[in-house]
Design a protein around this motif. Structure first.
Motif, PDB file in Angstrom:
ATOM      1  N   VAL A  96      -5.283  45.927  55.404  1.00  0.00           N
ATOM      2  CA  VAL A  96      -6.324  46.589  56.196  1.00  0.00           C
ATOM      3  C   VAL A  96      -6.406  48.085  55.909  1.00  0.00           C
ATOM      4  CG1 VAL A  96      -6.317  44.896  58.051  1.00  0.00           C
ATOM      5  CG2 VAL A  96      -4.780  46.837  58.181  1.00  0.00           C
ATOM      6  N   GLY A  97      -5.451  48.616  55.159  1.00  0.00           N
ATOM      7  CA  GLY A  97      -5.479  50.029  54.804  1.00  0.00           C
ATOM      8  C   GLY A  97      -4.469  50.307  53.711  1.00  0.00           C
ATOM      9  N   ARG A  98      -4.669  51.415  53.009  1.00  0.00           N
ATOM     10  CA  ARG A  98      -3.736  51.771  51.943  1.00  0.00           C
ATOM     11  C   ARG A  98      -3.736  53.273  51.731  1.00  0.00           C
ATOM     12  NH1 ARG A  98      -6.851  49.740  46.522  1.00  0.00           N
ATOM     13  NH2 ARG A  98      -8.641  51.079  46.787  1.00  0.00           N
ATOM     14  N   ILE A  99      -2.563  53.779  51.336  1.00  0.00           N
ATOM     15  CA  ILE A  99      -2.375  55.213  51.128  1.00  0.00           C
ATOM     16  C   ILE A  99      -1.464  55.394  49.928  1.00  0.00           C
ATOM     17  CG2 ILE A  99      -1.443  57.349  52.115  1.00  0.00           C
ATOM     18  CD1 ILE A  99      -1.782  56.054  54.883  1.00  0.00           C
ATOM     19  N   GLN A 100      -1.770  56.371  49.086  1.00  0.00           N
ATOM     20  CA  GLN A 100      -0.849  56.745  48.018  1.00  0.00           C
ATOM     21  C   GLN A 100      -0.057  57.942  48.521  1.00  0.00           C
ATOM     22  OE1 GLN A 100      -2.661  58.154  44.442  1.00  0.00           O
ATOM     23  NE2 GLN A 100      -0.729  58.395  43.401  1.00  0.00           N
ATOM     24  N   ALA A 159      -3.378  63.284  45.586  1.00  0.00           N
ATOM     25  CA  ALA A 159      -3.617  61.945  45.063  1.00  0.00           C
ATOM     26  C   ALA A 159      -4.450  62.027  43.785  1.00  0.00           C
ATOM     27  CB  ALA A 159      -4.327  61.090  46.093  1.00  0.00           C
ATOM     28  N   ASN A 160      -4.108  61.196  42.838  1.00  0.00           N
ATOM     29  CA  ASN A 160      -4.834  61.109  41.581  1.00  0.00           C
ATOM     30  C   ASN A 160      -6.005  60.149  41.777  1.00  0.00           C
ATOM     31  OD1 ASN A 160      -5.722  60.792  39.002  1.00  0.00           O
ATOM     32  ND2 ASN A 160      -3.772  60.149  38.143  1.00  0.00           N
ATOM     33  N   PRO A 161      -7.240  60.602  41.646  1.00  0.00           N
ATOM     34  CA  PRO A 161      -8.386  59.725  41.905  1.00  0.00           C
ATOM     35  C   PRO A 161      -8.518  58.606  40.875  1.00  0.00           C
ATOM     36  CG  PRO A 161      -9.118  61.846  41.074  1.00  0.00           C
ATOM     37  CD  PRO A 161      -7.637  61.960  41.311  1.00  0.00           C
ATOM     38  N   ASP A 162      -7.912  58.752  39.705  1.00  0.00           N
ATOM     39  CA  ASP A 162      -7.998  57.728  38.670  1.00  0.00           C
ATOM     40  C   ASP A 162      -6.942  56.640  38.822  1.00  0.00           C
ATOM     41  OD1 ASP A 162     -10.115  59.101  37.496  1.00  0.00           O
ATOM     42  OD2 ASP A 162      -8.767  60.307  36.275  1.00  0.00           O
ATOM     43  N   TYR A 163      -6.010  56.822  39.762  1.00  0.00           N
ATOM     44  CA  TYR A 163      -4.927  55.869  39.957  1.00  0.00           C
ATOM     45  C   TYR A 163      -5.446  54.624  40.668  1.00  0.00           C
ATOM     46  CZ  TYR A 163      -0.490  53.980  41.609  1.00  0.00           C
ATOM     47  OH  TYR A 163       0.566  53.165  41.873  1.00  0.00           O
ATOM     48  N   GLU A 164      -5.121  53.449  40.151  1.00  0.00           N
ATOM     49  CA  GLU A 164      -5.549  52.207  40.774  1.00  0.00           C
ATOM     50  C   GLU A 164      -4.379  51.573  41.504  1.00  0.00           C
ATOM     51  OE1 GLU A 164      -7.823  49.465  38.555  1.00  0.00           O
ATOM     52  OE2 GLU A 164      -8.861  51.039  37.453  1.00  0.00           O
ATOM     53  N   CYS A 221       3.762  58.729  43.844  1.00  0.00           N
ATOM     54  CA  CYS A 221       2.884  57.596  43.527  1.00  0.00           C
ATOM     55  C   CYS A 221       3.363  56.282  44.122  1.00  0.00           C
ATOM     56  CB  CYS A 221       2.703  57.473  42.016  1.00  0.00           C
ATOM     57  SG  CYS A 221       1.772  58.838  41.319  1.00  0.00           S
ATOM     58  N   LEU A 222       3.984  56.326  45.292  1.00  0.00           N
ATOM     59  CA  LEU A 222       4.332  55.102  46.003  1.00  0.00           C
ATOM     60  C   LEU A 222       3.089  54.640  46.755  1.00  0.00           C
ATOM     61  CD1 LEU A 222       7.816  55.987  47.511  1.00  0.00           C
ATOM     62  CD2 LEU A 222       7.345  54.440  45.619  1.00  0.00           C
ATOM     63  N   ASP A 223       2.840  53.351  46.696  1.00  0.00           N
ATOM     64  CA  ASP A 223       1.694  52.790  47.408  1.00  0.00           C
ATOM     65  C   ASP A 223       2.164  52.262  48.754  1.00  0.00           C
ATOM     66  OD1 ASP A 223       0.274  53.326  45.138  1.00  0.00           O
ATOM     67  OD2 ASP A 223       0.322  51.277  44.393  1.00  0.00           O
ATOM     68  N   GLU A 224       1.565  52.762  49.831  1.00  0.00           N
ATOM     69  CA  GLU A 224       1.886  52.292  51.171  1.00  0.00           C
ATOM     70  C   GLU A 224       0.663  51.553  51.698  1.00  0.00           C
ATOM     71  OE1 GLU A 224       4.261  54.498  54.403  1.00  0.00           O
ATOM     72  OE2 GLU A 224       2.160  54.889  54.845  1.00  0.00           O
ATOM     73  N   TYR A 225       0.895  50.357  52.245  1.00  0.00           N
ATOM     74  CA  TYR A 225      -0.198  49.516  52.720  1.00  0.00           C
ATOM     75  C   TYR A 225      -0.039  49.225  54.206  1.00  0.00           C
ATOM     76  CZ  TYR A 225      -1.114  48.693  47.805  1.00  0.00           C
ATOM     77  OH  TYR A 225      -1.417  48.867  46.483  1.00  0.00           O
ATOM     78  N   LEU A 226      -1.156  49.109  54.891  1.00  0.00           N
ATOM     79  CA  LEU A 226      -1.197  48.621  56.269  1.00  0.00           C
ATOM     80  C   LEU A 226      -1.650  47.170  56.182  1.00  0.00           C
ATOM     81  CD1 LEU A 226      -2.941  51.554  58.118  1.00  0.00           C
ATOM     82  CD2 LEU A 226      -0.593  50.835  58.371  1.00  0.00           C
ATOM     83  N   ILE A 227      -0.799  46.262  56.679  1.00  0.00           N
ATOM     84  CA  ILE A 227      -1.158  44.849  56.616  1.00  0.00           C
ATOM     85  C   ILE A 227      -1.195  44.271  58.024  1.00  0.00           C
ATOM     86  CG2 ILE A 227      -0.253  44.506  54.288  1.00  0.00           C
ATOM     87  CD1 ILE A 227       2.169  43.114  55.591  1.00  0.00           C
ATOM     88  N   LYS A 228      -2.093  43.344  58.224  1.00  0.00           N
ATOM     89  CA  LYS A 228      -2.231  42.644  59.504  1.00  0.00           C
ATOM     90  C   LYS A 228      -1.841  41.194  59.270  1.00  0.00           C
ATOM     91  CE  LYS A 228      -4.180  42.210  63.675  1.00  0.00           C
ATOM     92  NZ  LYS A 228      -3.324  42.337  64.778  1.00  0.00           N
TER      93      LYS A 228
END
Length: 84
Positions: free
Chosen positions: A52-56, A26-31, A60-67
């Motif tokens: 509630v959570g997120r993972i790159q 993961a690139n730490p500078d990626y927003e 560089c696909l952003d995966e999110y955990l949503i409630k």
């Protein structure tokens, strides 16, 4: 007493998986587009949810955990293009 020797990189197959270091690319500078705790809308059903959570992940696909707000269910795993 056992004498432990240093395991070379080529001998990684001899180690159990629990002892192998984890590799993060993961690139730490990626927003990411959405922050944890931010309210979002699930595009396919137009339901309100909270991140509630997120993972790159790879590429560089952003995966999110949503409630979902009005549902009593486990968090859903979605990609950035599935929420707004």
């Amino acid at each position: 007493m056992t004498n432990h020797t240093q395991v070379k990189h080529s001998d990684r197959t001899q180690l159990p998986r629990g002892l192998l270091p984890r590799r993060r690319f993961a690139n730490p500078d990626y927003e990411m587009a959405f922050m944890i705790g931010q309210p979002v809308t699930l595009i396919c059903t137009n339901e309100t949810a909270v991140v509630v959570g997120r993972i790159q992940i790879v590429d560089c696909l952003d995966e999110y955990l949503i409630k979902l707000v009005d549902a009593d269910a486990d968090p859903l795993r979605v990609y950035a293009h599935q929420i707004s």
